[in-house]
Scaffold this active site. Structure first.
Site, PDB file in Angstrom:
ATOM      1  N   HIS A 120       0.822  -1.216   0.000  1.00  0.00           N
ATOM      2  CA  HIS A 120       0.000   0.000   0.000  1.00  0.00           C
ATOM      3  C   HIS A 120       0.863   1.276   0.000  1.00  0.00           C
ATOM      4  CE1 HIS A 120      -3.421  -2.572   1.157  1.00  0.00           C
ATOM      5  NE2 HIS A 120      -2.723  -3.006   2.187  1.00  0.00           N
TER       6      HIS A 120
HETATM    7  O1  RIB Z   1      -5.292   0.050   4.658  1.00  0.00           O
HETATM    8  C1  RIB Z   1      -3.898   0.009   4.452  1.00  0.00           C
HETATM    9  C2  RIB Z   1      -3.221   1.081   5.243  1.00  0.00           C
HETATM   10  O2  RIB Z   1      -3.467   0.887   6.640  1.00  0.00           O
HETATM   11  C3  RIB Z   1      -1.688   1.060   5.101  1.00  0.00           C
HETATM   12  O3  RIB Z   1      -1.178   2.350   5.258  1.00  0.00           O
HETATM   13  C4  RIB Z   1      -1.266   0.197   6.250  1.00  0.00           C
HETATM   14  O4  RIB Z   1       0.072   0.479   6.681  1.00  0.00           O
HETATM   15  C5  RIB Z   1      -2.232   0.643   7.310  1.00  0.00           C
HETATM   16  O5  RIB Z   1      -1.735   1.848   7.879  1.00  0.00           O
END
Ligand code: RIB
Ligand code: CA
Length: 313
Positions: free
Chosen positions: A243
């Protein structure tokens, strides 16, 4: 072109760690002025510790790391140990940090940094709940116009939720903070699950990290080995979605991504859909566009860039 000055606001988190490593490996494009920790994946004490662990892993102990808000603006903290493990960085065995936390609160660092640099020259890169950013905007409204851009990981439209049926984790944890940021008028680029769920660390790609045969390469591969369990079980996906590194990759090679400049609003009232990013992807309302919402990524190009840059550390 001069490197882009950024502040990384983060809740490490294995994927946050890779995003920070990618930034620190890319000095031609990115000048990390500081890292600000926020409560999210794990409590603040751990995110502030993990941020320093990652800076030391990268050999960049000169980067100031500040502790920020330890809970959302108006609600109890929700964490994600079920995804990231008890420490938030489960997977590799990494030494406790020797570098101290920087003096002062992360929110004040964000405010002072934006005031100290010319307007429009500092980019904020939130990788976790938006509590620090919203608090800074509330405490010092004058800084909003000084922000060059906010490039954040959060939200979802076609992919809907990963922590509830409707909401992505970063927005869900502090929806009021997200509402403040999305209504601030700052230029916002959003990396939602719609994009990050295509950035999957397949076994072949993770083997490429391992084949770097470096401390960083092995650490990233071991983080991924741990971090992928949740998404493989839940989505049956081929590997862990990276992500947060999508944010850093955008700063280095924006052409890897495409999206639409649309209206995005945050649900803060309904318990059923709390934290949902209501993205007007099809422009069915006359609500003014306020964010560049990404929809596609060149996944192989992203991983080629990531692997090439991690090899530098
Ligand atoms: O939903 C994914 C996000 O939430 C990413 O940034 C992960 O590190 C958590 O913070
Ligand atoms: Ca994160």
């Amino acid at each position: 072109m001069a490197p882009r000055k950024i502040i990384i606001d983060t809740d490490p988190g294995q994927d946050d760690a890779v995003a920070i490593l990618l930034a620190l490996a890319s000095p031609e494009e990115v000048d990390v002025l500081g890292v600000t920790a926020v409560a999210g994946n794990v409590p603040l004490e751990l995110t502030a510790k993990n941020a320093r662990i990652v800076c030391e892993l990268a050999g960049h102990t000169q980067i100031p790391v500040y502790a920020g808000c330890d809970r959302p603006l108006n609600r109890p903290l929700v964490t994600a140990e079920h995804v990231h493990g008890k420490t938030g960085l489960d997977g590799p065995v990494l030494p406790d940090p020797e570098m101290p936390l920087a003096e002062g609160h992360a929110v004040d660092f964000i405010i002072e940094t934006l005031r100290a640099h010319d307007p429009g020259t500092v980019t904020l890169c939130p990788l976790g709940p938006l509590t620090n950013i919203a608090t800074a905007f509330q405490k010092a409204p004058d800084i909003v116009d000084r922000v060059q851009e906010i490039v954040l990981m959060g939200g979802a439209y076609f992919e809907v939720g990963n922590i509830t049926p409707a909401a992505e984790f970063n927005i869900y944890v502090d929806p009021e903070a997200a509402d403040i940021v999305f209504k601030s008028g700052a230029h916002i680029v959003v990396m939602p699950l719609d994009v990050t769920h295509d950035a999957l660390v397949t076994p072949h790609r993770n083997d490429a990290f391992r084949a770097l045969d470096s401390k960083v390469g092995h650490a990233v591969a071991e983080m991924t080995d741990f971090f992928e369990r949740f998404d493989k079980e839940k989505y049956g996906s081929e590997g862990a979605p990276l992500h947060d590194p999508c944010v850093t990759a955008y700063l280095i090679r924006p052409e890897l991504f495409s999206g639409r400049h649309i209206n995005v609003e945050i649900e803060t009232q309904s318990e059923l859909t709390l934290g949902m990013t209501v993205a007007d992807w099809w422009r069915v309302t006359d609500r003014a566009p306020n964010a560049m919402f990404m929809g596609d990524v060149d996944a192989q190009g992203f991983f080629d860039l990531l692997t090439e840059r991690l090899a530098r550390l």
